[in-house]
Motif scaffolding. Structure first.
Motif, PDB file in Angstrom:
ATOM      1  N   LEU A  15       0.854  -1.016   0.090  1.00 15.83           N
ATOM      2  CA  LEU A  15       0.054  -0.002  -0.171  1.00 15.83           C
ATOM      3  C   LEU A  15       0.840   1.445   0.011  1.00 15.83           C
ATOM      4  CD1 LEU A  15      -2.744  -0.991   2.428  1.00 15.83           C
ATOM      5  CD2 LEU A  15      -3.149  -0.447   0.065  1.00 15.83           C
ATOM      6  N   ALA A  16       1.918   1.330   0.660  1.00 24.67           N
ATOM      7  CA  ALA A  16       2.849   2.340   0.869  1.00 24.67           C
ATOM      8  C   ALA A  16       3.389   2.571  -0.478  1.00 24.67           C
ATOM      9  CB  ALA A  16       3.877   2.426   1.760  1.00 24.67           C
ATOM     10  N   VAL A  17       3.813   1.607  -1.326  1.00 26.72           N
ATOM     11  CA  VAL A  17       4.249   1.558  -2.526  1.00 26.72           C
ATOM     12  C   VAL A  17       3.460   2.197  -3.680  1.00 26.72           C
ATOM     13  CG1 VAL A  17       5.468   0.217  -4.744  1.00 26.72           C
ATOM     14  CG2 VAL A  17       6.190   0.048  -2.498  1.00 26.72           C
ATOM     15  N   VAL A  18       2.368   1.795  -3.657  1.00 28.60           N
ATOM     16  CA  VAL A  18       1.064   2.220  -4.596  1.00 28.60           C
ATOM     17  C   VAL A  18       0.886   3.692  -4.249  1.00 28.60           C
ATOM     18  CG1 VAL A  18      -1.592   2.050  -4.769  1.00 28.60           C
ATOM     19  CG2 VAL A  18       0.043   0.055  -4.802  1.00 28.60           C
ATOM     20  N   GLY A  19       0.733   4.099  -2.836  1.00 29.42           N
ATOM     21  CA  GLY A  19       0.790   5.390  -2.484  1.00 29.42           C
ATOM     22  C   GLY A  19       1.769   6.413  -3.136  1.00 29.42           C
ATOM     23  N   VAL A  20       3.014   6.024  -3.139  1.00 35.98           N
ATOM     24  CA  VAL A  20       4.071   6.799  -3.408  1.00 35.98           C
ATOM     25  C   VAL A  20       4.030   6.650  -4.978  1.00 35.98           C
ATOM     26  CG1 VAL A  20       6.607   6.568  -3.724  1.00 35.98           C
ATOM     27  CG2 VAL A  20       5.756   6.408  -1.429  1.00 35.98           C
ATOM     28  N   PHE A  21       3.647   5.665  -5.490  1.00 37.10           N
ATOM     29  CA  PHE A  21       3.550   5.612  -7.118  1.00 37.10           C
ATOM     30  C   PHE A  21       2.482   7.019  -7.347  1.00 37.10           C
ATOM     31  CE2 PHE A  21       1.137   4.369 -10.834  1.00 37.10           C
ATOM     32  CZ  PHE A  21       2.245   4.456 -11.675  1.00 37.10           C
ATOM     33  N   PHE A  22       1.352   6.724  -6.982  1.00 33.12           N
ATOM     34  CA  PHE A  22       0.239   7.796  -7.332  1.00 33.12           C
ATOM     35  C   PHE A  22       0.854   9.282  -6.907  1.00 33.12           C
ATOM     36  CE2 PHE A  22      -2.614   4.143  -7.707  1.00 33.12           C
ATOM     37  CZ  PHE A  22      -3.115   4.601  -8.983  1.00 33.12           C
ATOM     38  N   LEU A  23       1.258   9.345  -5.666  1.00 35.14           N
ATOM     39  CA  LEU A  23       1.995  10.762  -5.386  1.00 35.14           C
ATOM     40  C   LEU A  23       2.970  11.477  -6.393  1.00 35.14           C
ATOM     41  CD1 LEU A  23       1.939  10.384  -1.619  1.00 35.14           C
ATOM     42  CD2 LEU A  23       0.171  11.751  -2.790  1.00 35.14           C
ATOM     43  N   THR A  24       3.713  10.213  -6.841  1.00 40.33           N
ATOM     44  CA  THR A  24       5.042  10.608  -7.966  1.00 40.33           C
ATOM     45  C   THR A  24       4.179  11.151  -9.001  1.00 40.33           C
ATOM     46  OG1 THR A  24       6.543   9.311  -6.721  1.00 40.33           O
ATOM     47  CG2 THR A  24       6.931   9.699  -9.019  1.00 40.33           C
ATOM     48  N   VAL A  25       3.190  10.310  -9.705  1.00 39.52           N
ATOM     49  CA  VAL A  25       2.670  10.770 -10.734  1.00 39.52           C
ATOM     50  C   VAL A  25       1.705  12.033 -10.764  1.00 39.52           C
ATOM     51  CG1 VAL A  25       0.704  10.036 -12.440  1.00 39.52           C
ATOM     52  CG2 VAL A  25       2.302   8.061 -11.579  1.00 39.52           C
ATOM     53  N   MET A  40      -4.358  21.145 -11.947  1.00 41.47           N
ATOM     54  CA  MET A  40      -5.517  20.996 -10.895  1.00 41.47           C
ATOM     55  C   MET A  40      -5.830  19.473 -10.940  1.00 41.47           C
ATOM     56  SD  MET A  40      -9.200  21.585 -10.799  1.00 41.47           S
ATOM     57  CE  MET A  40      -9.191  20.992 -12.506  1.00 41.47           C
ATOM     58  N   HIS A  41      -6.104  18.845 -12.139  1.00 38.21           N
ATOM     59  CA  HIS A  41      -6.468  17.473 -12.389  1.00 38.21           C
ATOM     60  C   HIS A  41      -5.325  16.741 -12.107  1.00 38.21           C
ATOM     61  CE1 HIS A  41      -8.928  14.302 -13.989  1.00 38.21           C
ATOM     62  NE2 HIS A  41      -7.997  13.968 -14.572  1.00 38.21           N
ATOM     63  N   ALA A  42      -4.216  16.849 -12.426  1.00 37.74           N
ATOM     64  CA  ALA A  42      -3.042  16.073 -12.031  1.00 37.74           C
ATOM     65  C   ALA A  42      -2.687  15.948 -10.595  1.00 37.74           C
ATOM     66  CB  ALA A  42      -1.905  16.465 -12.867  1.00 37.74           C
ATOM     67  N   THR A  43      -2.955  16.914  -9.836  1.00 38.75           N
ATOM     68  CA  THR A  43      -2.633  17.025  -8.297  1.00 38.75           C
ATOM     69  C   THR A  43      -4.036  16.497  -7.733  1.00 38.75           C
ATOM     70  OG1 THR A  43      -3.516  19.374  -8.233  1.00 38.75           O
ATOM     71  CG2 THR A  43      -1.005  18.972  -8.471  1.00 38.75           C
ATOM     72  N   SER A  44      -5.068  16.661  -8.249  1.00 35.49           N
ATOM     73  CA  SER A  44      -6.203  16.186  -7.313  1.00 35.49           C
ATOM     74  C   SER A  44      -6.369  14.694  -7.427  1.00 35.49           C
ATOM     75  CB  SER A  44      -7.673  16.803  -7.468  1.00 35.49           C
ATOM     76  OG  SER A  44      -8.123  16.562  -8.867  1.00 35.49           O
ATOM     77  N   LYS A  45      -6.510  14.293  -8.493  1.00 35.73           N
ATOM     78  CA  LYS A  45      -6.817  12.702  -8.685  1.00 35.73           C
ATOM     79  C   LYS A  45      -5.754  11.787  -8.127  1.00 35.73           C
ATOM     80  CE  LYS A  45     -10.659  13.915 -10.854  1.00 35.73           C
ATOM     81  NZ  LYS A  45     -11.558  14.571 -10.020  1.00 35.73           N
ATOM     82  N   PRO A  46      -4.617  11.817  -8.759  1.00 34.74           N
ATOM     83  CA  PRO A  46      -3.569  10.833  -8.377  1.00 34.74           C
ATOM     84  C   PRO A  46      -3.178  10.931  -6.848  1.00 34.74           C
ATOM     85  CG  PRO A  46      -2.852  11.910 -10.419  1.00 34.74           C
ATOM     86  CD  PRO A  46      -4.140  12.501  -9.918  1.00 34.74           C
ATOM     87  N   THR A  47      -3.162  12.221  -6.476  1.00 35.57           N
ATOM     88  CA  THR A  47      -2.583  12.403  -4.932  1.00 35.57           C
ATOM     89  C   THR A  47      -3.781  12.020  -3.853  1.00 35.57           C
ATOM     90  OG1 THR A  47      -3.510  14.944  -5.047  1.00 35.57           O
ATOM     91  CG2 THR A  47      -1.265  14.477  -5.590  1.00 35.57           C
ATOM     92  N   THR A  48      -5.213  12.094  -4.229  1.00 35.22           N
ATOM     93  CA  THR A  48      -5.975  11.597  -3.330  1.00 35.22           C
ATOM     94  C   THR A  48      -6.073  10.131  -3.360  1.00 35.22           C
ATOM     95  OG1 THR A  48      -7.558  13.160  -3.965  1.00 35.22           O
ATOM     96  CG2 THR A  48      -8.499  11.288  -3.336  1.00 35.22           C
ATOM     97  N   LEU A  49      -5.536   9.335  -4.356  1.00 35.45           N
ATOM     98  CA  LEU A  49      -5.408   7.888  -4.282  1.00 35.45           C
ATOM     99  C   LEU A  49      -4.133   7.436  -3.590  1.00 35.45           C
ATOM    100  CD1 LEU A  49      -6.416   6.856  -7.976  1.00 35.45           C
ATOM    101  CD2 LEU A  49      -7.937   6.591  -6.145  1.00 35.45           C
ATOM    102  N   GLY A  50      -3.354   8.193  -3.916  1.00 40.18           N
ATOM    103  CA  GLY A  50      -1.829   8.004  -3.382  1.00 40.18           C
ATOM    104  C   GLY A  50      -2.028   8.250  -1.746  1.00 40.18           C
TER     105      GLY A  50
END
Length: 124
Positions: A15-25, A40-50
């Motif tokens: 879960l931590a690796v998945v989170g770091v991946f989405f935060l990096t994206v 705005m789209h790039a920071t809201s969607k992946p960072t929410t999941l990450g």
């Protein structure tokens, strides 16, 4: 019992690796995208999941009490505030006159089916 602890540690790590991946994206999207709407789209969607994945990893690690409960509350606030903030940023940019790129349209103000089109300005 050892197998259960190993599975829990592997789950937390995954879960931590998945989170770091989405935060990096999301961070790469923030740096690479050209305007406020795309960023705005790039920071809201992946960072929410990450961030949610990191919170779930905290819940799995700490359990349902104490810090684990704080992780669940964090997820709740995250899903309530991030979409609202992203919507407010896009509306503020639109009202400030920030142009769209390409063939993006905004609904007309008179309520008809016609749409206003904002043309892309040529880059120099």
């Amino acid at each position: 019992m050892v197998a259960l602890e190993t599975a829990r540690h592997l789950t937390v790590a995954a879960l931590a690796v998945v989170g770091v991946f989405f935060l990096t994206v999301g961070t790469i999207g923030l740096i690479r995208f050209p305007n406020v709407y795309n960023r705005m789209h790039a920071t809201s969607k992946p960072t929410t999941l990450g961030t949610a994945a990191v919170f779930v990893a905290g819940f799995v690690h700490f359990g349902p009490g104490g810090a684990g409960l704080t992780s669940l509350v964090g997820i709740l606030f995250l899903f309530l505030t991030v979409p609202t903030g992203a919507h407010m940023i896009s509306r503020a940019a639109q009202k400030a006159g920030v142009p769209f790129l390409g063939g993006v349209t905004w609904p007309s103000k008179d309520g008809e089916n016609e749409r206003e089109t904002v043309e892309e300005e040529p880059e120099e």
